[in-house]
Design a protein around this motif. Structure first.
Motif, PDB file in Angstrom:
ATOM      1  N   HIS A 190      83.443 -78.962  28.850  1.00 35.38           N
ATOM      2  CA  HIS A 190      84.266 -77.770  29.046  1.00 35.38           C
ATOM      3  C   HIS A 190      85.550 -78.197  29.745  1.00 35.38           C
ATOM      4  CE1 HIS A 190      82.172 -78.207  32.858  1.00 35.38           C
ATOM      5  NE2 HIS A 190      82.838 -77.222  33.422  1.00 35.38           N
ATOM      6  N   ASP A 242      78.008 -75.375  16.487  1.00 33.04           N
ATOM      7  CA  ASP A 242      76.617 -75.535  16.914  1.00 33.04           C
ATOM      8  C   ASP A 242      75.841 -76.469  15.985  1.00 33.04           C
ATOM      9  OD1 ASP A 242      76.531 -73.913  14.696  1.00 33.04           O
ATOM     10  OD2 ASP A 242      75.301 -72.351  15.609  1.00 33.04           O
ATOM     11  N   PHE A 258      75.094 -74.984  23.239  1.00 33.27           N
ATOM     12  CA  PHE A 258      76.029 -74.183  24.028  1.00 33.27           C
ATOM     13  C   PHE A 258      75.273 -73.419  25.108  1.00 33.27           C
ATOM     14  CE2 PHE A 258      78.464 -75.318  20.418  1.00 33.27           C
ATOM     15  CZ  PHE A 258      79.799 -75.222  20.766  1.00 33.27           C
ATOM     16  N   GLU A 299      75.515 -71.066  28.962  1.00 36.86           N
ATOM     17  CA  GLU A 299      76.343 -70.166  29.764  1.00 36.86           C
ATOM     18  C   GLU A 299      76.637 -70.781  31.128  1.00 36.86           C
ATOM     19  OE1 GLU A 299      77.736 -67.372  28.701  1.00 36.86           O
ATOM     20  OE2 GLU A 299      76.815 -67.699  26.734  1.00 36.86           O
ATOM     21  N   HIS A 300      77.906 -70.648  31.537  1.00 40.88           N
ATOM     22  CA  HIS A 300      78.339 -71.146  32.847  1.00 40.88           C
ATOM     23  C   HIS A 300      79.365 -70.160  33.393  1.00 40.88           C
ATOM     24  CE1 HIS A 300      79.642 -73.662  36.088  1.00 40.88           C
ATOM     25  NE2 HIS A 300      80.780 -74.037  35.514  1.00 40.88           N
ATOM     26  N   GLN A 337      81.326 -70.896  28.186  1.00 37.41           N
ATOM     27  CA  GLN A 337      80.225 -71.694  27.655  1.00 37.41           C
ATOM     28  C   GLN A 337      80.550 -73.174  27.814  1.00 37.41           C
ATOM     29  OE1 GLN A 337      79.595 -70.297  23.554  1.00 37.41           O
ATOM     30  NE2 GLN A 337      77.661 -69.452  24.249  1.00 37.41           N
ATOM     31  N   THR A 338      79.577 -73.938  28.250  1.00 36.91           N
ATOM     32  CA  THR A 338      79.703 -75.387  28.262  1.00 36.91           C
ATOM     33  C   THR A 338      78.847 -75.955  27.135  1.00 36.91           C
ATOM     34  OG1 THR A 338      77.851 -75.725  29.799  1.00 36.91           O
ATOM     35  CG2 THR A 338      80.041 -75.384  30.757  1.00 36.91           C
ATOM     36  N   PHE A 347      75.773 -75.509  33.959  1.00 34.91           N
ATOM     37  CA  PHE A 347      75.113 -74.405  33.270  1.00 34.91           C
ATOM     38  C   PHE A 347      74.230 -73.697  34.297  1.00 34.91           C
ATOM     39  CE2 PHE A 347      72.301 -78.016  33.176  1.00 34.91           C
ATOM     40  CZ  PHE A 347      71.042 -77.486  33.429  1.00 34.91           C
TER      41      PHE A 347
END
Length: 261
Positions: free
Chosen positions: A80, A142, A156, A158-159, A163-164, A178
């Protein structure tokens, strides 16, 4: 014949501030143990031919490349675009001084757009007359993609509000920044990862980062045989907190070499 991933080197195991933290006089920041000295999080992937790929170019990238004596760089995978993961981008240009070859850089469309904005001089005609980073950008979706002889499986995560991207190469995986893996993420990688490096910022709860207990649980749910915790804050003391970890889990440290053959 394909050349597999051979070795992973921990270039940096620290969180966004690094350790020691500027201005901090806590016991960990003042400690002389080199395993408590943490540059920003990044790893070096080395194949059997000595070709190198890095994941993220941290603000410490130049120092990390010199410490690891890296003479060539084939590609960069970006998780990211937070500053602690990309702001060493300009130092990629050092690898172009000799052969003027472009370096392949991989990330999501959103992150690549951010990279172009932050480092616009590298992608536009300007009056900057120095050597710019010479890169070829590749959009990651993806779906698996190829780097060197490896198939790279992205995931992928969530952070916070972004998204990372976590990456799996064979039975090795790397995931940083994450909060958690979804049930779908777990199902996708379960039983496929033997060695994993993943972030675990501290023991206390954090709103957008996985904590040590959460990362340890992730290793168990994925069936990881040997897990290494990275992206570590100054709340973690290497010697003391290593004794609290279960079998098959270790704290990463700068310069650690992991054989993943």
């Amino acid at each position: 014949m394909a050349t597999p991933l051979k070795t992973v080197r921990i270039l940096g195991s620290g969180t966004s501030t690094g350790v020691p933290v500027i201005g901090c006089d806590c016991p960990v920041c003042l400690d002389l143990n080199p395993k408590n000295k943490r540059l920003r999080s990044s790893i070096l992937l080395i194949d059997a031919l000595g070709r190198n790929v890095v994941i993220d170019t941290t603000p410490d990238f130049r120092q990390q490349m010199l410490s690891a004596d890296v003479k060539n760089l084939s590609a960069v995978l970006y998780t990211h675009m937070h500053a602690d993961h990309c702001h060493g981008f300009d130092d990629i240009r050092a690898f172009s001084f000799q052969d003027l070859a472009s370096i392949d850089c991989y990330s999501s469309a959103e992150h690549l757009d951010d990279l172009r904005t932050r480092f616009s001089y590298a992608f536009e005609k300007t009056q900057y007359y120095g050597v710019k980073p010479m890169v070829h950008l590749h959009e990651v979706s993806d779906k698996p993609f190829r780097v060197l002889d490896w198939e790279v499986d992205p995931l992928f995560l969530e952070h916070g509000g972004i998204q990372t991207i976590a990456f799996r190469i064979g039975s090795f995986a790397y995931a940083t920044d994450f909060k958690a893996f979804t049930a779908e993420n777990i199902q996708k990688w379960k039983g496929k990862v033997s060695v994993m490096v993943a972030s675990g910022i501290r023991y206390r709860e954090h709103p957008s980062h996985s904590t040590l207990p959460e990362t340890i649980d992730l290793f168990a749910r994925l069936g990881v045989e040997q897990g290494y915790i990275t992206h570590i804050s100054h709340e973690i003391e290497h010697v003391k907190d290593s004794t609290r970890l279960p079998k098959g889990v270790s704290l990463a440290y700068d310069g650690m070499m992991i054989d993943v053959r």
